[in-house]
Enzyme design. Structure first.
Site, short mmCIF file in Angstrom:
data_model
loop_
_atom_site.label_atom_id
_atom_site.label_comp_id
_atom_site.label_asym_id
_atom_site.label_seq_id
_atom_site.Cartn_x
_atom_site.Cartn_y
_atom_site.Cartn_z
N LYS A 175 -42.86 17.14 -10.52
CA LYS A 175 -41.97 17.46 -11.72
C LYS A 175 -40.50 17.80 -11.20
O LYS A 175 -40.29 18.80 -10.65
CB LYS A 175 -42.58 18.38 -12.67
CG LYS A 175 -41.94 18.74 -13.99
CD LYS A 175 -41.89 19.88 -14.65
CE LYS A 175 -40.90 21.03 -14.36
NZ LYS A 175 -39.14 20.46 -14.41
N GLU A 181 -41.05 28.24 -2.33
CA GLU A 181 -39.79 28.34 -1.46
C GLU A 181 -38.78 28.60 -2.52
O GLU A 181 -38.35 28.06 -3.59
CB GLU A 181 -39.38 26.86 -1.10
CG GLU A 181 -40.32 26.38 -0.14
CD GLU A 181 -40.43 26.77 1.15
OE1 GLU A 181 -39.49 27.71 1.69
OE2 GLU A 181 -41.10 26.44 2.06
N CYS A 194 -30.46 27.27 -1.24
CA CYS A 194 -31.25 28.34 -1.38
C CYS A 194 -30.95 29.16 -0.06
O CYS A 194 -30.91 30.60 -0.42
CB CYS A 194 -32.49 28.10 -1.42
SG CYS A 194 -32.97 26.75 -0.14
N GLU A 223 -28.97 36.80 -6.04
CA GLU A 223 -28.51 35.49 -5.66
C GLU A 223 -27.58 34.78 -6.86
O GLU A 223 -28.02 35.00 -7.93
CB GLU A 223 -29.56 34.60 -5.74
CG GLU A 223 -29.42 33.05 -5.03
CD GLU A 223 -30.82 32.25 -5.23
OE1 GLU A 223 -31.61 32.14 -6.19
OE2 GLU A 223 -30.86 31.56 -3.98
P1 NAP Z 1 -36.01 27.40 -11.39
O1 NAP Z 1 -35.32 27.77 -12.88
O2 NAP Z 1 -36.98 28.37 -10.83
O3 NAP Z 1 -36.71 25.94 -11.73
C1 NAP Z 1 -37.27 25.35 -10.50
C2 NAP Z 1 -38.27 24.16 -11.30
O4 NAP Z 1 -39.32 24.99 -12.06
C3 NAP Z 1 -37.61 23.07 -12.43
O5 NAP Z 1 -38.51 22.04 -12.18
C4 NAP Z 1 -38.02 24.14 -13.73
O6 NAP Z 1 -38.05 23.27 -14.56
C5 NAP Z 1 -39.40 24.64 -13.34
N1 NAP Z 1 -39.85 25.68 -14.11
C6 NAP Z 1 -39.01 26.49 -14.69
N2 NAP Z 1 -39.83 27.30 -15.60
C7 NAP Z 1 -41.11 27.05 -15.16
C8 NAP Z 1 -42.53 27.55 -15.53
N3 NAP Z 1 -42.60 28.56 -16.14
N4 NAP Z 1 -43.69 26.91 -15.16
C9 NAP Z 1 -43.51 26.10 -14.19
N5 NAP Z 1 -42.49 25.52 -13.85
C10 NAP Z 1 -40.92 26.11 -14.34
O7 NAP Z 1 -34.90 27.05 -10.35
P2 NAP Z 1 -33.29 26.24 -10.56
O8 NAP Z 1 -32.62 27.17 -11.37
O9 NAP Z 1 -33.97 24.72 -10.70
O10 NAP Z 1 -33.05 26.26 -9.02
C11 NAP Z 1 -32.41 27.24 -8.28
C12 NAP Z 1 -33.54 28.28 -7.63
O11 NAP Z 1 -33.98 27.36 -6.68
C13 NAP Z 1 -32.43 29.19 -6.85
O12 NAP Z 1 -33.18 30.61 -7.08
C14 NAP Z 1 -32.75 28.61 -5.46
O13 NAP Z 1 -32.56 29.66 -4.41
C15 NAP Z 1 -33.99 28.10 -5.42
N6 NAP Z 1 -34.29 27.13 -4.31
C16 NAP Z 1 -34.99 27.44 -3.31
C17 NAP Z 1 -35.17 26.52 -2.10
C18 NAP Z 1 -35.98 26.93 -1.05
O14 NAP Z 1 -36.50 25.94 -0.35
N7 NAP Z 1 -36.44 28.08 -0.94
C19 NAP Z 1 -34.67 25.50 -2.35
C20 NAP Z 1 -33.95 25.06 -3.25
C21 NAP Z 1 -33.68 25.91 -4.42
P3 NAP Z 1 -36.76 22.88 -15.55
O15 NAP Z 1 -35.62 22.37 -14.84
O16 NAP Z 1 -37.23 22.13 -16.79
O17 NAP Z 1 -36.43 24.46 -16.07
#
Ligand code: NAP
Ligand code: MG
Length: 502
Positions: free
Chosen positions: A178, A253, A287, A389
């Site tokens: 997804k 991650e 990230c 963050e």
């Molecule tokens: P996010 O809001 O946590 O969303 C990540 C993914 O999870 C999206 O596909 C989102 O779908 C989905 N999601 C949201 N709520 C969910 C739920 N309740 N159950 C299951 N899936 C759910 O993160 P983001 O804003 O897209 O990305 C930014 C974050 O990712 C930052 O905190 C960054 O540090 C972190 N990140 C970490 C890494 C690493 O390798 N450590 C790499 C890249 C990014 P929707 O888009 O439909 O909401």
């Protein structure tokens, strides 16, 4: 206007509800496609298809070498489409075309090639030695988990999709991916390449749609064996809760607030470029961005002057132009978050050294509400802008007096994802690196992530590792098989622990 579909059980299909949602090019605000909006029902269909493909299909029963051949084919197809996919990636997410062409698409190609090598070369059966008494031989079998779901964020949609699909299927699992709702388009191209490469139906499935419904189903459905999630720490906690219902294998991650430490003997010219690259690459929407620069007080004024002067040279503009260094953030809502944090920083008493606003001189046609200037604060590590963050182009510079103090500040964070150390003395840099509580440390470099080395977080930055042989093994169960080799009862004295009479 393009309309996209879901990929379930080898077929491109509409969402059961028939609904779609728009995706935009953040640079202009223009709508670029209507994306099929998967709900729970679609996620369940995809999971069930992956389950059947795992339980009854050919894929898990192929040899590692046979699976490797298919993954290499995917890599070859993607490699033939770098320009086209880079354009989709840059337009949908707002990252630059330069980044997509140099990092995103080639990075995904090397993920498929690397995990193909793992499938081919990392043995599935390993002899573990013999027991003298009772006489026995042990082997360990490395086996796929089964159905793996992958949920990815919007900052590196294409690479993240490859980090979920490639190791999962290389190890013999089946999967459901997804993408994030902001950026569904490039993953569709990856799944098309898997289809074209002849990966059997049901092995790779794609559901585009909201995290709150489709995503939750992928994290909790009983037929899913492993959930691999990349995203925010907040949603990561929720994933762990959902997965706990059926005690799934989980890798996470998550977020970060990484420290880039500049020691007093650093090559200042290189370190200044490295700190700017470490923070502002992709607008800080990485990230492991080095969003806290810890700078020795001995060189502080000179070094900070270099940062501010050079930050002004970063070229902001149309992401589709090869000359652009920074495009928009992923959406105006992300700019709102950055603005909130900048205001908070000022309220907390941080000193604004540059940036702190949207650019005012963007070319006609670009959406000024989606852009933000590279921003540098002099801050204290206890401030919220240094602890939370932001996920935008905001750097906190923090002075220190000794290597010990630098390590202490670096580790004073709930996160532990990345970090850097800049010094001409490699022994000294390694000593500092060894004391940082974080999953990756770059010495005299930043952001270098390669498919053949492990990546992941300490503390609230995650659980488990992706990439490398270590990341590959996160997709394989370990089964110990003990074979008693005795030919008569003399090799079964341990049965007497129950009774000699059986
Ligand atoms: P996010 O809001 O946590 O969303 C990540 C993914 O999870 C999206 O596909 C989102 O779908 C989905 N999601 C949201 N709520 C969910 C739920 N309740 N159950 C299951 N899936 C759910 O993160 P983001 O804003 O897209 O990305 C930014 C974050 O990712 C930052 O905190 C960054 O540090 C972190 N990140 C970490 C890494 C690493 O390798 N450590 C790499 C890249 C990014 P929707 O888009 O439909 O909401
Ligand atoms: Mg978009």
């Amino acid at each position: 206007m393009a309309e996209t579909k879901l990929f379930i059980d080898g077929e491109w299909v509409e969402a059961a509800s028939g609904e779609t949602f728009p995706t935009y090019a953040p640079s202009t605000g223009e709508k670029i496609a209507d994306v099929a909006k998967a709900g729970r029902e679609d996620a369940v269909r995809a999971i069930e298809a992956a389950r059947r493909a795992f339980d009854d299909g050919p894929w898990p029963r192929l040899s590692g070498a046979e699976r490797a051949e298919k993954l290499r084919k995917v890599a070859e197809i993607l490699n033939g489409r770098v320009q086209e996919i880079s354009e989709i990636e840059a337009r949908d997410g707002g990252g630059t075309i330069k980044k997509a062409m140099f990092a995103d698409v080639p990075g995904a190609v090397s993920s498929f090639n690397f995990f193909a090598d793992c499938a081919q070369n990392m043995p599935e059966v390993v002899e573990r030695g013999e027991s003298p008494f009772p006489p026995a031989k042990s082997i360990v079998r490395y086996e796929p988990y089964g159905v793996c779901s992958g949920i990815v964020p919007w900052n590196f949609p294409f690479i993240m999709a490859s980090w979920k699909i490639a190791p999962a299927i290389a190890a013999g699992n089946t999967c459901v991916l997804k993408p994030a709702s902001f950026t569904s388009l490039s993953a569709i191209e990856m799944v098309k390449a898997c289809e074209e490469a002849g990966i059997p139906k049901g092995v790779v499935n794609l559901v585009t749609g909201p995290g709150g419904s489709a995503g939750e189903e992928l994290a909790q459905h009983p037929a899913v064996d492993k959930v691999a999630f990349t995203g925010s720490t907040e949603v990561g906690r929720r994933i762990m809760q959902l997965a706990s219902g059926t005690v799934k294998k989980v890798t996470l991650e998550l977020g970060g607030k990484s420290a880039n430490i500049v020691l007093d003997d650093a090559d200042l010219d290189l370190a200044a470029a490295g700190v700017l690259f470490g923070t502002f690459f992709h607008n800080g929407q990485v990230c492991e961005s080095g969003t806290r620069a810890l700078v020795s007080r001995r060189i502080y004024d000179e070094f900070v002057g270099m940062l501010v002067e050079r930050a002004g040279k970063i070229v902001i503009g149309d992401p589709m132009d090869m000359a652009t260094d920074l495009g928009p953030l992923v959406a105006p809502s992300q700019v709102d978050t950055v603005e909130r944090y900048v205001k908070l920083g000022l309220d907390e008493g941080a000193k604004l050294l540059c940036g702190g606003s949207k650019p005012t001189d963007l070319a006609q046609g670009l959406d000024p509400n989606a852009y933000y200037l590279p921003t540098i604060f002099e801050a204290d590590n206890s401030m919220k802008i240094a602890q939370e963050e932001i996920f935008g182009p905001v750097l906190c510079v923090i002075p220190f007096d000794s290597d010990d103090e630098a390590v202490k500040i670096a580790n004073d964070s709930i996160y532990g994802l990345g970090g850097g150390v800049w010094s001409k003395d490699l022994d000294r840099a390694h000593a500092v690196a060894a004391r940082m509580r974080t999953g990756t440390v770059w010495v005299n470099d930043y952001h270098m992530i390669t498919p053949n080395q492990p990546f992941g977080g300490y503390k609230q930055s995650g659980v488990g590792r992706e990439l490398g042989d270590i990341g590959f093994n996160e997709y394989r169960q370990v089964k110990h098989v003990w074979a008693n080799t005795a030919t008569d009862r003399s090799g079964y004295l341990h049965f007497s622990a129950l009774s000699a009479n059986i």
